[in-house]
Write a protein that holds these residues in place. Structure first.
Motif, PDB file in Angstrom:
ATOM      1  N   GLY A 263      53.343 -52.628   2.840  1.00 56.29           N
ATOM      2  CA  GLY A 263      53.681 -54.043   2.849  1.00 56.29           C
ATOM      3  C   GLY A 263      52.438 -54.899   2.854  1.00 56.29           C
ATOM      4  N   ALA A 264      52.590 -56.128   2.391  1.00 54.81           N
ATOM      5  CA  ALA A 264      51.463 -57.058   2.372  1.00 54.81           C
ATOM      6  C   ALA A 264      51.986 -58.484   2.389  1.00 54.81           C
ATOM      7  CB  ALA A 264      50.602 -56.831   1.132  1.00 54.81           C
ATOM      8  N   ARG A 265      51.240 -59.344   3.078  1.00 46.90           N
ATOM      9  CA  ARG A 265      51.473 -60.787   3.000  1.00 46.90           C
ATOM     10  C   ARG A 265      50.142 -61.432   2.641  1.00 46.90           C
ATOM     11  NH1 ARG A 265      54.405 -59.233   7.366  1.00 46.90           N
ATOM     12  NH2 ARG A 265      52.777 -59.840   8.846  1.00 46.90           N
ATOM     13  N   VAL A 266      50.146 -62.159   1.542  1.00 47.51           N
ATOM     14  CA  VAL A 266      48.923 -62.784   1.038  1.00 47.51           C
ATOM     15  C   VAL A 266      49.194 -64.271   0.859  1.00 47.51           C
ATOM     16  CG1 VAL A 266      47.208 -62.814  -0.809  1.00 47.51           C
ATOM     17  CG2 VAL A 266      48.275 -60.639  -0.133  1.00 47.51           C
ATOM     18  N   VAL A 267      48.374 -65.091   1.481  1.00 48.09           N
ATOM     19  CA  VAL A 267      48.593 -66.542   1.495  1.00 48.09           C
ATOM     20  C   VAL A 267      47.344 -67.259   0.980  1.00 48.09           C
ATOM     21  CG1 VAL A 267      49.118 -68.543   2.948  1.00 48.09           C
ATOM     22  CG2 VAL A 267      50.190 -66.325   3.435  1.00 48.09           C
ATOM     23  N   ALA A 268      47.554 -68.256   0.152  1.00 52.02           N
ATOM     24  CA  ALA A 268      46.462 -69.084  -0.356  1.00 52.02           C
ATOM     25  C   ALA A 268      46.709 -70.531   0.031  1.00 52.02           C
ATOM     26  CB  ALA A 268      46.367 -68.956  -1.875  1.00 52.02           C
ATOM     27  N   ALA A 269      45.635 -71.258   0.274  1.00 51.46           N
ATOM     28  CA  ALA A 269      45.738 -72.684   0.580  1.00 51.46           C
ATOM     29  C   ALA A 269      44.587 -73.410  -0.100  1.00 51.46           C
ATOM     30  CB  ALA A 269      45.707 -72.921   2.087  1.00 51.46           C
ATOM     31  N   GLY A 270      44.893 -74.588  -0.594  1.00 52.32           N
ATOM     32  CA  GLY A 270      43.882 -75.403  -1.268  1.00 52.32           C
ATOM     33  C   GLY A 270      44.469 -76.176  -2.420  1.00 52.32           C
ATOM     34  N   PRO A 271      44.827 -75.509  -3.527  1.00 52.47           N
ATOM     35  CA  PRO A 271      45.358 -76.254  -4.677  1.00 52.47           C
ATOM     36  C   PRO A 271      46.748 -76.838  -4.438  1.00 52.47           C
ATOM     37  CG  PRO A 271      44.512 -74.098  -5.327  1.00 52.47           C
ATOM     38  CD  PRO A 271      44.591 -74.100  -3.840  1.00 52.47           C
ATOM     39  N   ALA A 272      47.564 -76.160  -3.620  1.00 55.02           N
ATOM     40  CA  ALA A 272      48.923 -76.633  -3.354  1.00 55.02           C
ATOM     41  C   ALA A 272      48.933 -77.431  -2.053  1.00 55.02           C
ATOM     42  CB  ALA A 272      49.888 -75.457  -3.270  1.00 55.02           C
ATOM     43  N   TRP A 273      50.006 -78.200  -1.850  1.00 53.87           N
ATOM     44  CA  TRP A 273      50.083 -79.050  -0.660  1.00 53.87           C
ATOM     45  C   TRP A 273      50.484 -78.281   0.599  1.00 53.87           C
ATOM     46  CZ3 TRP A 273      47.318 -82.940  -0.329  1.00 53.87           C
ATOM     47  CH2 TRP A 273      47.242 -83.951  -1.290  1.00 53.87           C
ATOM     48  N   THR A 274      50.868 -77.027   0.449  1.00 57.82           N
ATOM     49  CA  THR A 274      51.217 -76.210   1.607  1.00 57.82           C
ATOM     50  C   THR A 274      50.625 -74.819   1.433  1.00 57.82           C
ATOM     51  OG1 THR A 274      53.283 -75.442   0.587  1.00 57.82           O
ATOM     52  CG2 THR A 274      53.409 -77.422   1.959  1.00 57.82           C
ATOM     53  N   PRO A 275      50.417 -74.066   2.530  1.00 58.87           N
ATOM     54  CA  PRO A 275      50.021 -72.666   2.388  1.00 58.87           C
ATOM     55  C   PRO A 275      51.086 -71.925   1.591  1.00 58.87           C
ATOM     56  CG  PRO A 275      49.877 -73.391   4.673  1.00 58.87           C
ATOM     57  CD  PRO A 275      50.606 -74.460   3.937  1.00 58.87           C
ATOM     58  N   SER A 276      50.659 -71.113   0.626  1.00 60.08           N
ATOM     59  CA  SER A 276      51.605 -70.511  -0.315  1.00 60.08           C
ATOM     60  C   SER A 276      51.479 -68.992  -0.325  1.00 60.08           C
ATOM     61  CB  SER A 276      51.357 -71.047  -1.731  1.00 60.08           C
ATOM     62  OG  SER A 276      51.443 -72.464  -1.754  1.00 60.08           O
ATOM     63  N   ARG A 277      52.605 -68.309  -0.121  1.00 60.99           N
ATOM     64  CA  ARG A 277      52.635 -66.857  -0.276  1.00 60.99           C
ATOM     65  C   ARG A 277      52.506 -66.517  -1.756  1.00 60.99           C
ATOM     66  NH1 ARG A 277      55.827 -64.147   3.882  1.00 60.99           N
ATOM     67  NH2 ARG A 277      55.861 -62.331   2.490  1.00 60.99           N
ATOM     68  N   LEU A 278      51.621 -65.574  -2.067  1.00 58.97           N
ATOM     69  CA  LEU A 278      51.438 -65.116  -3.450  1.00 58.97           C
ATOM     70  C   LEU A 278      52.209 -63.804  -3.605  1.00 58.97           C
ATOM     71  CD1 LEU A 278      47.632 -65.856  -4.002  1.00 58.97           C
ATOM     72  CD2 LEU A 278      49.602 -67.351  -4.372  1.00 58.97           C
ATOM     73  N   GLU A 279      53.466 -63.929  -3.959  1.00 58.13           N
ATOM     74  CA  GLU A 279      54.353 -62.770  -3.958  1.00 58.13           C
ATOM     75  C   GLU A 279      53.956 -61.739  -5.014  1.00 58.13           C
ATOM     76  OE1 GLU A 279      58.321 -64.226  -4.236  1.00 58.13           O
ATOM     77  OE2 GLU A 279      58.292 -65.069  -2.192  1.00 58.13           O
TER      78      GLU A 279
ATOM     79  N   ALA B 159      44.391 -65.711   3.288  1.00 56.60           N
ATOM     80  CA  ALA B 159      44.620 -64.730   4.347  1.00 56.60           C
ATOM     81  C   ALA B 159      45.417 -63.577   3.784  1.00 56.60           C
ATOM     82  CB  ALA B 159      45.363 -65.361   5.529  1.00 56.60           C
ATOM     83  N   ALA B 160      45.121 -62.375   4.261  1.00 57.51           N
ATOM     84  CA  ALA B 160      45.848 -61.178   3.836  1.00 57.51           C
ATOM     85  C   ALA B 160      46.169 -60.334   5.055  1.00 57.51           C
ATOM     86  CB  ALA B 160      45.020 -60.375   2.839  1.00 57.51           C
ATOM     87  N   VAL B 161      47.400 -59.855   5.117  1.00 55.99           N
ATOM     88  CA  VAL B 161      47.853 -58.967   6.192  1.00 55.99           C
ATOM     89  C   VAL B 161      48.477 -57.750   5.534  1.00 55.99           C
ATOM     90  CG1 VAL B 161      49.388 -58.694   8.171  1.00 55.99           C
ATOM     91  CG2 VAL B 161      48.282 -60.900   7.757  1.00 55.99           C
ATOM     92  N   LEU B 162      47.982 -56.555   5.877  1.00 54.45           N
ATOM     93  CA  LEU B 162      48.452 -55.317   5.268  1.00 54.45           C
ATOM     94  C   LEU B 162      49.193 -54.465   6.277  1.00 54.45           C
ATOM     95  CD1 LEU B 162      45.264 -54.314   3.231  1.00 54.45           C
ATOM     96  CD2 LEU B 162      47.120 -55.855   2.580  1.00 54.45           C
ATOM     97  N   GLU B 163      50.205 -53.763   5.811  1.00 54.17           N
ATOM     98  CA  GLU B 163      50.989 -52.890   6.677  1.00 54.17           C
ATOM     99  C   GLU B 163      51.076 -51.510   6.062  1.00 54.17           C
ATOM    100  OE1 GLU B 163      54.643 -54.990   6.901  1.00 54.17           O
ATOM    101  OE2 GLU B 163      53.961 -56.371   8.458  1.00 54.17           O
ATOM    102  N   GLY B 164      51.171 -50.502   6.925  1.00 55.74           N
ATOM    103  CA  GLY B 164      51.287 -49.128   6.454  1.00 55.74           C
ATOM    104  C   GLY B 164      50.302 -48.226   7.163  1.00 55.74           C
ATOM    105  N   ASN B 165      50.677 -46.983   7.356  1.00 58.21           N
ATOM    106  CA  ASN B 165      49.795 -46.023   8.020  1.00 58.21           C
ATOM    107  C   ASN B 165      49.086 -45.145   6.999  1.00 58.21           C
ATOM    108  OD1 ASN B 165      50.397 -46.871  10.691  1.00 58.21           O
ATOM    109  ND2 ASN B 165      52.349 -45.793  10.599  1.00 58.21           N
ATOM    110  N   GLY B 166      49.746 -44.081   6.543  1.00 53.11           N
ATOM    111  CA  GLY B 166      49.099 -43.207   5.573  1.00 53.11           C
ATOM    112  C   GLY B 166      48.882 -43.879   4.229  1.00 53.11           C
ATOM    113  N   ALA B 167      49.817 -44.759   3.850  1.00 58.01           N
ATOM    114  CA  ALA B 167      49.712 -45.494   2.580  1.00 58.01           C
ATOM    115  C   ALA B 167      50.207 -46.912   2.805  1.00 58.01           C
ATOM    116  CB  ALA B 167      50.530 -44.801   1.496  1.00 58.01           C
TER     117      ALA B 167
END
Length: 266
Positions: free
Chosen positions: A181-197, A170-178
């Motif tokens: 911010g972003a939050r990017v999460v992966a799930a599958g290989p790890a035991w919990t959903p993981s933010r990919l900082e 999942a990806a969530v993007l923030e910003g108007n003209g540019a």
């Protein structure tokens, strides 16, 4: 605890769970609702997934939840399954834990010592393991909300529609003209959903604007390479394969691509 029973009942049938006491939450009133409280949307833990999937309020203010719910099992499962039940079950590749982590949601628990609020990022602590203490139940999910929801995307891969996902992002993007911010999460290989900082920093610091399609393409390619490195560095469980890690990285890239496309059209 029994809510919709779509996770617990199969475990009972397979003799994988042997609870000494089973408490049916369906008789508890006041835990099924979807409310707009201005800066946040509040979803009662006993809200059926199918109700949330067809909620006009969620479709307008938080479409990412609706997008993810459409990929949960089959309609018969969503008719009985609850929002809170899926989150409290904490399956490592369930859709809602991944999405709520990406949305920076808060989960409200209550018990003998009163109410407490747990950020989604801290709620999922392992396979089928959460921050809920003995005697606590999940009662509400609070999702940050704005009149114009952020551009976001959720993608997953399963062998057949309705099967458990092998990986998701999942990806969530923030910003108007540019982008800001972003939050990017992966799930599958790890035991919990993981933010990919690392991916989040790359996207948020890119300074890409909506009209620069060439810069967006370059960002996507760099995000794909960064995602591969970030997923490989996750503390993966023993059953995670190289294929699953590679698949997860590909899905992260796809989620970023789709979120960027939606952001450019806002």
């Amino acid at each position: 605890m029994l809510a919709g029973g779509q996770s617990l009942v199969p475990l009972l049938n397979l003799r994988l769970a042997y609870p000494e006491v089973l408490v049916d939450l369906n008789g508890v009133e006041g835990l099924s609702y979807i409310r707009d409280e201005g800066s946040r949307l509040c979803i009662g833990a006993m809200t059926r997934q199918r109700e949330a999937e067809f909620s006009a309020l969620l479709a307008e203010r938080c479409p990412l939840v609706v997008e993810a719910l459409a990929q949960v099992g089959h309609p018969a499962i969503r008719n009985r399954g609850t929002i809170g039940g899926s989150l409290a079950h904490a399956d490592p590749v369930a859709e809602l834990p991944c999405v709520m982590t990406a949305l920076d949601a808060e989960l409200v628990a209550t018990g003998p010592d009163g109410e407490r609020i747990v950020p989604a990022r801290d709620f999922f602590q392992g396979p089928y393991e959460t921050a809920l203490s003995p005697g606590e139940i999940l009662v509400e999910v609070r999702v940050p909300s704005a009149p114009a929801p952020p551009a976001a995307s959720f993608v997953e891969f399963s062998r057949r529609h309705g099967d458990f996902a092998l990986a998701e992002a999942a990806a969530v993007l923030e910003g108007n003209g540019a982008l800001t911010g972003a939050r990017v999460v992966a799930a599958g290989p790890a035991w919990t959903p993981s933010r990919l900082e690392a991916v989040e920093r790359l996207v948020a610091g890119s300074g890409v604007n909506r009209t620069d399609s060439a810069a967006r393409r370059d960002l996507v390619e760099e995000a794909g390479r960064t995602a591969e490195e970030a997923v490989s560095a996750l503390p993966s469980h023993a059953e995670a394969t190289a294929y699953q890690r590679r698949l997860t990285a590909v899905l992260v890239k796809r989620a970023v691509v789709q979120a960027l496309e939606r952001w450019s059209l806002n």
